[in-house]
Motif scaffolding. Structure first.
Motif, PDB file in Angstrom:
ATOM      1  N   ILE A   1      10.585  -6.734   8.459  1.00  0.00           N
ATOM      2  CA  ILE A   1      10.308  -5.300   8.556  1.00  0.00           C
ATOM      3  C   ILE A   1       9.411  -5.023   9.757  1.00  0.00           C
ATOM      4  O   ILE A   1       9.586  -4.028  10.473  1.00  0.00           O
TER       5      ILE A   1
ATOM      6  N   THR B   1       7.119  -4.233  -0.091  1.00  0.00           N
ATOM      7  CA  THR B   1       8.476  -3.996  -0.601  1.00  0.00           C
ATOM      8  C   THR B   1       8.675  -4.446  -2.035  1.00  0.00           C
ATOM      9  O   THR B   1       9.769  -4.333  -2.569  1.00  0.00           O
TER      10      THR B   1
ATOM     11  N   GLY C   1       2.138 -11.153   5.628  1.00  0.00           N
ATOM     12  CA  GLY C   1       2.949 -10.269   4.791  1.00  0.00           C
ATOM     13  C   GLY C   1       4.390 -10.734   4.800  1.00  0.00           C
ATOM     14  O   GLY C   1       4.905 -11.196   5.816  1.00  0.00           O
ATOM     15  N   SER C   2       5.013 -10.641   3.645  1.00  0.00           N
ATOM     16  CA  SER C   2       6.413 -11.030   3.526  1.00  0.00           C
ATOM     17  C   SER C   2       7.184  -9.835   2.990  1.00  0.00           C
ATOM     18  O   SER C   2       6.604  -8.767   2.740  1.00  0.00           O
ATOM     19  N   CYS C   3       8.484  -9.965   2.843  1.00  0.00           N
ATOM     20  CA  CYS C   3       9.240  -8.867   2.235  1.00  0.00           C
ATOM     21  C   CYS C   3      10.556  -9.377   1.683  1.00  0.00           C
ATOM     22  O   CYS C   3      10.998 -10.474   2.011  1.00  0.00           O
TER      23      CYS C   3
ATOM     24  N   ASN D   1       4.597  -7.959   7.358  1.00  0.00           N
ATOM     25  CA  ASN D   1       5.523  -7.846   6.225  1.00  0.00           C
ATOM     26  C   ASN D   1       6.924  -8.324   6.591  1.00  0.00           C
ATOM     27  O   ASN D   1       7.930  -7.687   6.268  1.00  0.00           O
TER      28      ASN D   1
ATOM     29  N   SER E   1       0.729 -10.114  -0.092  1.00  0.00           N
ATOM     30  CA  SER E   1       1.808 -10.454   0.853  1.00  0.00           C
ATOM     31  C   SER E   1       3.065  -9.632   0.644  1.00  0.00           C
ATOM     32  O   SER E   1       3.820  -9.383   1.573  1.00  0.00           O
ATOM     33  N   MET E   2       3.326  -9.314  -0.618  1.00  0.00           N
ATOM     34  CA  MET E   2       4.637  -8.788  -0.979  1.00  0.00           C
ATOM     35  C   MET E   2       4.630  -7.292  -1.260  1.00  0.00           C
ATOM     36  O   MET E   2       5.682  -6.698  -1.487  1.00  0.00           O
TER      37      MET E   2
END
Lengths: 420, 420
Positions: free
Chosen positions: B47, A180, B77-79, B44, A176-177
């Motif tokens: 983004i 970045t 997705g994460s950020c 993400n 997921s991360m």
């Protein structure tokens, strides 16, 4: 056959299901009251026999014994204490005989790994060599899965399940991360000199790009260049890289990676843990942001995600040990035999302690992929059924309810104090 | 109201149940097709909005969305990416408007913690300040439990449950072996500057001598002398000592314990982890054999032992966000409100983002015992219901089956490339 009492002890590192074996021994003994009187458990393992600190399991309720099936740790206490040969440790064997005689003990059930099998073998010889009649049966247990003759060591299936489940879950977090943040995640697992637990993490992988992307086995000398190359290629292709490393991973010359030279402010050797060493190495070489985890005891105590197969097998070897004793056997260990069925099935077998004691079962090279960083289809075939089924403990207020034993002491009959 | 599409993004560190919030948003939007067209998820996180990488969630099956409820990590997705104020980050806000306009997006659902609430607030002001009509609703999430106005932050209950369960299990392991082996076990937990997760470990303790015996909170300056005294007293009384330490534990002067000066062979600062630092400190001072664990991502990804209450709340705030949007609201966050019932119950409340953004909810001092090493009955009363109920994912072949999404990209409509 004159009715005799039994002695049961837990030995060495505990597991999520060693108490299920204890439940098997105690329940089977209760069903054979004509042959076996009471089951006395050693407080803190064999030490309890030497110090005459025995626990009267007959004081425990049926439901308390049943609760042992889903209680991790060693309910009666375990220890790392190895009896040497009959000659070197003569005083200790004599002491065992004194205690056994005082409490009319004719059956010795020892629940442990390879070292314990050796002790159990020696106790089985007391009859012949020191004139004290006793039947000694070894109950197999070790998360390391390195006992020979048995298809699997009870305790392994649950730690294997925890490892594979945790790896799959953490990989989703990293995935997921990774755009970045963290690109490399290193997860350390137990297993000492054998890569069985590390291999089990490999079950988390279903598709080619799934985690774990690399496994570092103790069986394969660490090749830093090949490792870095694969880590980089994985991050470039998949976006992140999950590495599982066995605590016993080592260099060609036998040095453990965990001993790779870190010192703290006091000049002590590093604080332990190969995961941070690997993570730091990747950072220094490739510059990737990392995280690492060392779950340590959490993994072998993780009864909350116990393997149902493992629990059933641990219970079964406990019962079988008593049945062997009732059948007049000595110096044997019940084993798990995998049947040649299409759907996984198993039965109880039997191995002579003479052959079991002090023999380590290494992981076959054919279980490790050619490049040394993964598992093969044959490893997968062997491992998959061992994590089958979820054995959940009961919960109250959100927390697992584990056995609470009375641990009633047996009145001492000897007057002296024995120092261990 | 003209039908508009919605944008949904996951932000910051993920949790075991953030995807349950996603499921809540998507399912509720599907039930309100007259108002909300499609839900586009940012690949993400935010983004994905800036780079126009949108995922069309309408391509996902009902069962795939349902599976999100028990899938850890951030499925889209994460950020970690924080938009600054409208002036400083003007180009980014303009870009958001371009993308939103191109895809007819009128609803912005942002699933994150305190920083994200601030971004969400700024997006909610685009209508007024930059003339683009949009409703922005924040969906609360953080394992750190530091969001204000909500009784609990979704994501916290599951990590709290994992921590308390693991602490109770590992303590049984240590208790078994302490006579001859490990006497001190140190377990590190997350939580950044707040001791909520560490406090949750305290739920494992039922009786006075139960683990955890000491908790080190970021809120209480580390007092080495008092700490050592209590560790020694515990080992002498109980036989062993289980210590839970928050990653944010620090000295009086604010220095993190984790930064306590260890260097590796390359002269780098230590590899991270406060648990090994504490363990080594105890060894140096008191000589006890130790083990330590740092479960890191394993704890916040541990969906296999998710709290049912947490999962339900995470799902509910997702649904509520959509309902708020449909009701025409803007710049708000659904909250969890604890009802004043004897048996724990909760409902959805509402907080204005202006008040939520960038405010951290500290753990009240009254939750920490006088000596600073434990939790109080009021902490227990607050924490206990949050770990209530076991939400297990489905298993196949011994492994949890998590959502597999198609993650179908939405065709880009803008021709330029936006660098983030």
């Amino acid at each position: 056959m004159a009715r005799k009492n039994a002695f049961y002890a837990q030995s060495g590192g505990v597991t999520a299901v060693i108490n299920a074996s204890a439940a098997g021994v105690i329940e089977a003994a209760r069903e054979n009251k004509d042959v076996i009187g009471k089951v006395y458990a050693g407080r803190n393992g064999i030490i309890g026999a030497l110090t005459e600190e025995l626990i009267d399991t007959s004081k425990e309720s049926k439901s308390a014994i049943d609760a042992l099936k889903y209680t991790p740790g060693g309910a009666f206490g375990s220890c790392r204490y190895k009896l040497k040969d009959l000659k070197t440790s003569q005083r200790e064997y004599e002491r065992l005989i004194e205690v056994f005689k005082a409490h009319n003990i004719g059956y010795f059930f020892y629940n442990g790994g390879g070292d314990s099998a050796d002790t159990c073998l020696k106790v089985s010889q007391l009859s012949e060599k020191m004139g004290y009649p006793i039947q000694a049966i070894h109950v197999p247990k070790t998360v390391d899965n390195d006992l020979p003759f048995t298809d699997v060591s009870p305790g392994f299936g649950s730690v294997a399940k925890y490892t594979a489940v945790s790896c799959r879950e953490a990989a989703l977090d990293v995935a997921s991360m990774c755009a970045t943040s963290t690109k490399v995640f290193v997860m350390e697992v137990m297993g000492r000199h054998a890569g069985w637990i590390a291999a089990a993490a490999g079950l988390a992988k279903e598709e080619n790009d799934d985690a774990p992307h690399l496994i570092l086995f103790p069986e394969i000398a660490f090749d830093k260049a090949a490792f870095m190359k694969k880590v980089q290629a994985t991050v470039e292709k998949v976006g992140y890289c999950v590495i599982v490393v066995s605590e016993g991973a080592r260099y060609e010359d036998g040095t453990f990676l965990a001993d790779a030279g870190t010192t703290d402010a006091f000049g002590h050797k590093q604080l332990g843990g190969v995961a941070p060493v690997i993570a730091q190495m990747v950072k220094a070489e490739l510059g990737y942001k990392y995280h690492w985890a060392v779950s340590d005891y959490l993994q072998r105590a993780a009864r909350h995600i116990g393997s149902a197969t493992d629990m059933e097998q641990a219970y079964a070897v406990g019962r079988a040990a008593v049945e062997f004793a009732v059948a007049g056997k000595n110096a044997v260990m019940p084993t798990i035999e995998r049947k040649k069925t299409k759907k996984y099935s198993w039965t109880i077998g039997e191995a002579p302690l003479k052959k079991v004691a002090n023999v380590e079962k290494p992981m076959p090279r054919k279980f490790i992929s050619k490049d040394g960083f993964g598992i093969t289809p044959s490893a997968r075939e062997y491992l998959a059924p061992l994590i089958g089924g979820e054995s959940y403990p009961p919960y109250k207020n959100g927390l697992p309810q584990f056995a609470k034993l009375k641990l009633a002491p047996v009145a001492k009959k000897l007057n002296d104090v024995f120092d261990v």
